[in-house]
Scaffold this motif. Structure first.
Motif, PDB file in Angstrom:
ATOM      1  N   ASP A 106       0.889  -1.161   0.000  1.00 36.95           N
ATOM      2  CA  ASP A 106       0.000   0.000   0.000  1.00 36.95           C
ATOM      3  C   ASP A 106       0.927   1.210   0.000  1.00 36.95           C
ATOM      4  O   ASP A 106       1.413   1.643   1.049  1.00 36.95           O
ATOM      5  CB  ASP A 106      -0.895  -0.015   1.239  1.00 36.95           C
ATOM      6  N   ALA A 107       1.215   1.729  -1.182  1.00 41.13           N
ATOM      7  CA  ALA A 107       2.202   2.803  -1.337  1.00 41.13           C
ATOM      8  C   ALA A 107       1.792   4.084  -0.612  1.00 41.13           C
ATOM      9  O   ALA A 107       2.649   4.855  -0.191  1.00 41.13           O
ATOM     10  CB  ALA A 107       2.435   3.083  -2.815  1.00 41.13           C
ATOM     11  N   ASP A 108       0.475   4.309  -0.447  1.00 39.11           N
ATOM     12  CA  ASP A 108       0.016   5.511   0.256  1.00 39.11           C
ATOM     13  C   ASP A 108       0.429   5.509   1.726  1.00 39.11           C
ATOM     14  O   ASP A 108       0.743   6.548   2.295  1.00 39.11           O
ATOM     15  CB  ASP A 108      -1.510   5.646   0.166  1.00 39.11           C
ATOM     16  N   VAL A 109       0.420   4.319   2.322  1.00 40.93           N
ATOM     17  CA  VAL A 109       0.731   4.198   3.752  1.00 40.93           C
ATOM     18  C   VAL A 109       2.156   3.680   3.971  1.00 40.93           C
ATOM     19  O   VAL A 109       2.751   3.921   5.012  1.00 40.93           O
ATOM     20  CB  VAL A 109      -0.298   3.265   4.446  1.00 40.93           C
ATOM     21  N   GLY A 110       2.686   2.962   2.990  1.00 38.70           N
ATOM     22  CA  GLY A 110       4.041   2.426   3.110  1.00 38.70           C
ATOM     23  C   GLY A 110       4.131   1.115   3.853  1.00 38.70           C
ATOM     24  O   GLY A 110       5.150   0.809   4.470  1.00 38.70           O
ATOM     25  N   VAL A 111       3.053   0.323   3.802  1.00 36.47           N
ATOM     26  CA  VAL A 111       3.046  -0.980   4.458  1.00 36.47           C
ATOM     27  C   VAL A 111       2.552  -2.039   3.472  1.00 36.47           C
ATOM     28  O   VAL A 111       1.875  -1.724   2.488  1.00 36.47           O
ATOM     29  CB  VAL A 111       2.142  -1.001   5.718  1.00 36.47           C
ATOM     30  N   TYR A 112       2.897  -3.279   3.760  1.00 25.92           N
ATOM     31  CA  TYR A 112       2.361  -4.394   2.984  1.00 25.92           C
ATOM     32  C   TYR A 112       1.093  -4.893   3.655  1.00 25.92           C
ATOM     33  O   TYR A 112       0.966  -4.879   4.883  1.00 25.92           O
ATOM     34  CB  TYR A 112       3.372  -5.538   2.903  1.00 25.92           C
ATOM     35  N   THR A 113       0.160  -5.319   2.819  1.00 24.42           N
ATOM     36  CA  THR A 113      -1.047  -5.961   3.319  1.00 24.42           C
ATOM     37  C   THR A 113      -1.131  -7.354   2.706  1.00 24.42           C
ATOM     38  O   THR A 113      -0.453  -7.651   1.713  1.00 24.42           O
ATOM     39  CB  THR A 113      -2.315  -5.165   2.946  1.00 24.42           C
ATOM     40  N   PHE A 114      -1.942  -8.189   3.312  1.00 27.04           N
ATOM     41  CA  PHE A 114      -2.199  -9.528   2.783  1.00 27.04           C
ATOM     42  C   PHE A 114      -3.643  -9.886   3.124  1.00 27.04           C
ATOM     43  O   PHE A 114      -4.226  -9.294   4.040  1.00 27.04           O
ATOM     44  CB  PHE A 114      -1.206 -10.554   3.352  1.00 27.04           C
ATOM     45  N   PRO A 115      -4.243 -10.833   2.393  1.00 27.08           N
ATOM     46  CA  PRO A 115      -5.634 -11.203   2.676  1.00 27.08           C
ATOM     47  C   PRO A 115      -5.774 -11.802   4.076  1.00 27.08           C
ATOM     48  O   PRO A 115      -5.100 -12.785   4.404  1.00 27.08           O
ATOM     49  CB  PRO A 115      -5.965 -12.242   1.604  1.00 27.08           C
ATOM     50  N   CYS A 116      -6.611 -11.212   4.901  1.00 24.35           N
ATOM     51  CA  CYS A 116      -6.808 -11.693   6.272  1.00 24.35           C
ATOM     52  C   CYS A 116      -7.244 -13.156   6.300  1.00 24.35           C
ATOM     53  O   CYS A 116      -6.805 -13.910   7.167  1.00 24.35           O
ATOM     54  CB  CYS A 116      -7.857 -10.846   6.996  1.00 24.35           C
ATOM     55  N   LEU A 154      -0.889  -7.255  12.020  1.00 24.53           N
ATOM     56  CA  LEU A 154      -1.123  -6.083  12.869  1.00 24.53           C
ATOM     57  C   LEU A 154      -2.587  -5.654  12.874  1.00 24.53           C
ATOM     58  O   LEU A 154      -2.927  -4.649  13.482  1.00 24.53           O
ATOM     59  CB  LEU A 154      -0.244  -4.914  12.423  1.00 24.53           C
ATOM     60  N   GLY A 155      -3.455  -6.412  12.197  1.00 22.52           N
ATOM     61  CA  GLY A 155      -4.881  -6.088  12.176  1.00 22.52           C
ATOM     62  C   GLY A 155      -5.343  -5.624  10.806  1.00 22.52           C
ATOM     63  O   GLY A 155      -4.554  -5.469   9.874  1.00 22.52           O
ATOM     64  N   GLU A 156      -6.646  -5.398  10.698  1.00 22.76           N
ATOM     65  CA  GLU A 156      -7.245  -4.977   9.431  1.00 22.76           C
ATOM     66  C   GLU A 156      -6.760  -3.585   9.034  1.00 22.76           C
ATOM     67  O   GLU A 156      -6.637  -2.696   9.876  1.00 22.76           O
ATOM     68  CB  GLU A 156      -8.762  -4.941   9.548  1.00 22.76           C
ATOM     69  N   ALA A 157      -6.538  -3.422   7.735  1.00 24.90           N
ATOM     70  CA  ALA A 157      -6.154  -2.104   7.212  1.00 24.90           C
ATOM     71  C   ALA A 157      -7.302  -1.117   7.402  1.00 24.90           C
ATOM     72  O   ALA A 157      -7.076   0.050   7.716  1.00 24.90           O
ATOM     73  CB  ALA A 157      -5.767  -2.210   5.743  1.00 24.90           C
ATOM     74  N   LYS A 212     -11.560  -1.230   8.942  1.00 23.80           N
ATOM     75  CA  LYS A 212     -12.569  -2.062   9.593  1.00 23.80           C
ATOM     76  C   LYS A 212     -13.463  -2.720   8.547  1.00 23.80           C
ATOM     77  O   LYS A 212     -13.976  -2.064   7.649  1.00 23.80           O
ATOM     78  CB  LYS A 212     -13.410  -1.208  10.545  1.00 23.80           C
ATOM     79  N   GLY A 213     -13.591  -4.043   8.659  1.00 24.18           N
ATOM     80  CA  GLY A 213     -14.441  -4.793   7.750  1.00 24.18           C
ATOM     81  C   GLY A 213     -13.770  -5.213   6.458  1.00 24.18           C
ATOM     82  O   GLY A 213     -14.378  -5.911   5.649  1.00 24.18           O
ATOM     83  N   SER A 214     -12.530  -4.816   6.240  1.00 18.04           N
ATOM     84  CA  SER A 214     -11.851  -5.211   4.994  1.00 18.04           C
ATOM     85  C   SER A 214     -11.195  -6.577   5.175  1.00 18.04           C
ATOM     86  O   SER A 214     -11.058  -7.069   6.287  1.00 18.04           O
ATOM     87  CB  SER A 214     -10.782  -4.181   4.599  1.00 18.04           C
ATOM     88  N   ASN A 215     -10.813  -7.186   4.072  1.00 17.04           N
ATOM     89  CA  ASN A 215     -10.098  -8.461   4.116  1.00 17.04           C
ATOM     90  C   ASN A 215      -8.601  -8.227   3.941  1.00 17.04           C
ATOM     91  O   ASN A 215      -7.871  -9.134   3.613  1.00 17.04           O
ATOM     92  CB  ASN A 215     -10.631  -9.425   3.042  1.00 17.04           C
ATOM     93  N   LYS A 216      -8.151  -6.999   4.128  1.00 17.25           N
ATOM     94  CA  LYS A 216      -6.720  -6.693   4.023  1.00 17.25           C
ATOM     95  C   LYS A 216      -6.158  -6.491   5.428  1.00 17.25           C
ATOM     96  O   LYS A 216      -6.629  -5.621   6.169  1.00 17.25           O
ATOM     97  CB  LYS A 216      -6.483  -5.438   3.192  1.00 17.25           C
ATOM     98  N   CYS A 217      -5.159  -7.300   5.763  1.00 15.28           N
ATOM     99  CA  CYS A 217      -4.495  -7.164   7.054  1.00 15.28           C
ATOM    100  C   CYS A 217      -3.112  -6.565   6.844  1.00 15.28           C
ATOM    101  O   CYS A 217      -2.468  -6.805   5.824  1.00 15.28           O
ATOM    102  CB  CYS A 217      -4.383  -8.518   7.743  1.00 15.28           C
ATOM    103  N   ILE A 218      -2.651  -5.801   7.818  1.00 14.47           N
ATOM    104  CA  ILE A 218      -1.357  -5.131   7.727  1.00 14.47           C
ATOM    105  C   ILE A 218      -0.256  -6.061   8.230  1.00 14.47           C
ATOM    106  O   ILE A 218      -0.367  -6.628   9.314  1.00 14.47           O
ATOM    107  CB  ILE A 218      -1.363  -3.830   8.552  1.00 14.47           C
ATOM    108  N   SER A 219       0.778  -6.175   7.438  1.00 14.92           N
ATOM    109  CA  SER A 219       1.931  -6.997   7.803  1.00 14.92           C
ATOM    110  C   SER A 219       2.790  -6.268   8.833  1.00 14.92           C
ATOM    111  O   SER A 219       3.002  -5.054   8.747  1.00 14.92           O
ATOM    112  CB  SER A 219       2.775  -7.285   6.558  1.00 14.92           C
ATOM    113  N   ALA A 220       3.342  -7.022   9.777  1.00 15.40           N
ATOM    114  CA  ALA A 220       4.245  -6.456  10.789  1.00 15.40           C
ATOM    115  C   ALA A 220       5.647  -6.219  10.235  1.00 15.40           C
ATOM    116  O   ALA A 220       6.490  -5.650  10.912  1.00 15.40           O
ATOM    117  CB  ALA A 220       4.317  -7.378  11.999  1.00 15.40           C
ATOM    118  N   ILE A 221       5.896  -6.645   8.995  1.00 16.19           N
ATOM    119  CA  ILE A 221       7.197  -6.434   8.358  1.00 16.19           C
ATOM    120  C   ILE A 221       7.069  -5.196   7.471  1.00 16.19           C
ATOM    121  O   ILE A 221       6.405  -5.219   6.435  1.00 16.19           O
ATOM    122  CB  ILE A 221       7.641  -7.661   7.531  1.00 16.19           C
TER     123      ILE A 221
END
Length: 190
Positions: free
Chosen positions: A101-111, A140-143, A145-154
């Motif tokens: 997610d280039a806007d936030v600078g984190v990777y996400t993955f399907p929860c 690290l939790g949902e990107a 609320k209610g989305s299927n994208k979770c934030i990676s801790a890396i």
């Protein structure tokens, strides 16, 4: 008074559970299993401004994601692990559905795919041991609320010339900061 030993050791509980502990001048053997494995501090690191050791890098499914060493510091105060962008990209390329997610600078993955992610870990010094993190600690939790994208801790960042290993790793491994012997030690946390 005088400390019994020149060590500080940490037990970080998982998923915000109570029971985390700092043991100054001691180790609490009830918080880990097996014998700790020790690694010397990075050459030239006698100030302990940062506790750094040389790693062989990160692993996915017990295999290196990049074949190059990375000096890394340990941070007991943050839930994430920060690594150079090329390391984060190589690691997340193995996780199905992962994206930056280039806007936030984190990777996400399907929860809903979190349970199918293979072990992620680190290798230190010249040891053949792979120090895997507990799978729940990658999430690290949902990107949103209610989305299927979770934030990676890396987290990717080229702002630091080193890796910064936080609680995503430290909650899986009892960590020993051994000032007396200028080394770091790890044993499997209970």
């Amino acid at each position: 008074g005088k400390l019994a030993s020149n060590v500080a050791s940490f037990y970080i509980s998982r998923q915000e559970a109570s029971g985390s502990e700092a043991c100054i001048g001691c180790m609490d053997s009830s918080k880990f299993t097996g014998d700790p494995e020790y690694f010397p501090l990075s050459p030239g690191n006698s100030s302990q401004t940062l506790w750094t050791i040389v790693t062989q890098g990160m692993t996915y499914d017990n295999k290196p994601v990049l074949d190059e060493p990375l000096v890394s510091a340990f941070d007991t105060g943050g839930p994430y692990t920060v690594v150079p962008t090329k390391v984060a990209k190589a690691l997340h390329s193995h996780i199905h559905g992962s994206e930056l997610d280039a806007d936030v600078g984190v990777y996400t993955f399907p929860c809903d795919k979190a349970s199918s992610i293979a072990p992620i870990g680190w290798m230190f010094g010249s040891s053949s041991t792979v120090f895997n993190i507990h799978p729940s600690q990658l999430n690290l939790g949902e990107a949103e609320k209610g989305s299927n994208k979770c934030i990676s801790a890396i987290i990717p960042s080229d702002s630091y010339p080193i890796g910064l290993i936080g609680d995503a790793f430290l909650s899986s491994w009892y960590s020993i900061f051994d000032y007396g012997n200028m080394r770091m030690g790890f044993a499997a946390a209970v």
